[in-house]
Design an enzyme around this catalytic site. Structure first.
Site, PDB file in Angstrom:
ATOM      1  N   GLY A  48      33.132 125.064  21.196  1.00  0.00           N
ATOM      2  CA  GLY A  48      34.655 124.671  20.779  1.00  0.00           C
ATOM      3  C   GLY A  48      35.333 125.640  21.620  1.00  0.00           C
ATOM      4  O   GLY A  48      34.990 126.484  22.122  1.00  0.00           O
ATOM      5  N   ASN A  49      36.922 125.758  21.205  1.00  0.00           N
ATOM      6  CA  ASN A  49      37.688 126.448  22.042  1.00  0.00           C
ATOM      7  C   ASN A  49      38.855 126.785  20.906  1.00  0.00           C
ATOM      8  O   ASN A  49      38.873 126.282  19.773  1.00  0.00           O
ATOM      9  CB  ASN A  49      38.269 126.054  23.306  1.00  0.00           C
ATOM     10  CG  ASN A  49      38.969 124.826  23.029  1.00  0.00           C
ATOM     11  OD1 ASN A  49      40.011 124.728  22.363  1.00  0.00           O
ATOM     12  ND2 ASN A  49      38.640 123.495  23.484  1.00  0.00           N
ATOM     13  N   ARG A  50      39.694 127.805  21.262  1.00  0.00           N
ATOM     14  CA  ARG A  50      40.865 128.228  20.024  1.00  0.00           C
ATOM     15  C   ARG A  50      42.023 127.368  20.118  1.00  0.00           C
ATOM     16  O   ARG A  50      43.038 127.749  19.699  1.00  0.00           O
ATOM     17  CB  ARG A  50      41.021 129.619  20.727  1.00  0.00           C
ATOM     18  CG  ARG A  50      40.040 130.493  20.395  1.00  0.00           C
ATOM     19  CD  ARG A  50      40.689 132.069  21.215  1.00  0.00           C
ATOM     20  NE  ARG A  50      39.666 133.310  21.025  1.00  0.00           N
ATOM     21  CZ  ARG A  50      39.441 133.704  19.870  1.00  0.00           C
ATOM     22  NH1 ARG A  50      40.308 133.662  18.820  1.00  0.00           N
ATOM     23  NH2 ARG A  50      38.684 134.891  19.800  1.00  0.00           N
TER      24      ARG A  50
END
Ligand code: CTP
Length: 404
Positions: A208-210
């Site tokens: 995932g990412n932030r």
């Protein structure tokens, strides 16, 4: 300067009880609110409630306090009129200029922005008569918020719910802040992707990412206040549903691509604010990947995801459609942004610097908006909503004039 004057019109639907909460939010945030209920709405919430919560008399008819000419004065002096809930009957009356009670008179004399928050059964909302009335009101500059989807009166579910009062309040605050400026996205369909995609490795893990989705949601909220029909394609966010948007929830990049392409088919503008994973695991393990004693973990092989922004920029679904991308960069921010604008083929690229403590999840942002016509606009550090409005300022005049 005195308190901003808001007229809260309430028409006769069960959702009238939710208008009490809207009224409370408006008064608590420093607005002078005059409630104008229809006679039918008093079956749901009585006059005493409105008078007590607003601190002002709440009348339905033009025949009360006639010497004060209330049917003219209330509308003339308002800074904003919001009708919540707006029934099918109320929308019809407003569209046709009928004036048989105090609220409909007020709507004819008001020269300030007007917001309608409709609530009714799905069939009534979808009826061609209501569609035409809504289109008429929007064409004249009113902001008509799309109803939410969910449980309706009785056992039915569908589109027609009054959005959350807190979210209607948010729309009111934004429309008031814009003042008398005409909603410049009226009649436009805009598609916004927001959040960050998750690419599953196994049933419990993902890459995932932030991204929090806040910038994309700010774009959606500001577009609603500017009159647009908004499709918000949201990937893994934990934010409240904004009022008036068609919300499509997705998880992965491939799902996001499908939803964006579908909605883009009749869109005037597409804004790709989502952080889309460039790669996904080549294999999805149907069961949880287990560690094995004495063995190194198997490497994860990745494959490329399609570049959605480049795809919609190269193959516009509609003449004059404007495509906006975001560039999250950690180094050589502007130089990378310019290269990316050319590579992606979009009309505008919003370039911002990201890092562990910058941009992601924060309420504020700073950016440079690069345009394919060569212009550059620096937007100083400030709320994500402000940046969102500057982006729409750039998008609105470009819609329809872009050459293929
Ligand atoms: N984007 C997209 N599809 C992808 C990756 C990104 O549509 N598979 C969009 C994002 O929504 C954003 C823009 O492309 O609007 C830029 O994303 P960014 O990750 O900054 O750029 P990349 O293409 O990943 O370039 P690089 O990896 O070189 O930074």
């Amino acid at each position: 300067m005195g308190k901003p004057k808001v007229v809260l019109g309430v028409s006769g639907g069960i959702a009238a009880y939710k208008a009490c909460e809207l009224l409370r939010r408006l008064t608590e945030s420093g607005h002078d609110v005059r409630v104008v209920p229809t006679a039918a709405s008093l079956n749901f919430v009585g006059e005493a409630t409105w008078a007590a919560l607003s601190g002002n008399p709440a009348s339905t008819e033009v025949w009360e306090s006639v010497h004060e000419v209330p049917h003219v004065r209330i509308g003339q002096s308002a800074d904003l009129v919001v009708v919540a809930p707006a029934t099918a009957d109320m929308l019809a009356k407003a569209a046709h200029g009928l004036a048989d009670d105090l609220l409909t008179n007020t709507l004819l004399t008001a020269r300030c922005p007007v917001v309608f928050a409709p609530a009714m059964h799905t069939e009534m909302w979808e009826h061609p008569a209501t569609r035409e009335n809504v289109a008429t009101l929007r064409r004249r500059g009113a902001v008509v918020i799309e109803p939410a989807v969910g449980r309706l009166t009785g056992k039915d579910t569908g589109k027609g719910r009054l959005p959350d009062p807190e979210e209607i309040f948010e729309v009111c605050a934004r429309v008031l802040a814009r003042g008398v400026a005409e909603p410049d996205l009226t009649g436009r369909h805009v598609v916004i992707s927001a959040g960050g995609t998750r690419e599953p490795l196994d049933p419990v893990r993902f890459l995932g990412n932030r991204s929090s989705g806040k910038q994309g949601y700010a774009l959606a909220r500001t577009a609603v206040a500017r009159g647009a029909r908004v499709t918000l394609v949201s990937a893994n966010t934990a934010l409240a549903d904004p009022a008036g948007v068609d919300l499509v929830r997705v998880g992965t990049a491939l799902q996001l691509r499908e939803a964006v392409l579908k909605a883009a088919a009749d869109a005037d503008a597409v804004v790709m604010a989502a952080a889309v994973a460039d790669f996904r695991p080549a294999e999805y393990a149907g069961g949880k990947i287990k560690k094995k004693d004495g063995q190194e973990p198997a490497p994860v092989t990745l494959v490329r995801n399609p570049d959605i922004l480049a795809e919609i920029s190269a193959d516009r679904a509609r003449e004059g459609q404007i495509v906006v991308g975001f560039a999250a960069e950690t180094d050589d921010v502007l130089a990378n942004g310019r290269t990316k604008l050319l590579r992606k083929g979009c009309d505008l690229l919003v370039v911002n610097e990201v890092g562990e403590t910058k941009t992601f999840g924060s309420e504020e942002n700073e950016a440079v908006i690069l345009s394919s016509d060569g212009s550059e606009l620096a937007v100083p550090y400030g709320p994500k909503e402000t940046l969102a409005d500057v982006i729409w300022d750039q998008v609105a005049p470009r819609i329809g004039v872009r050459r293929a």
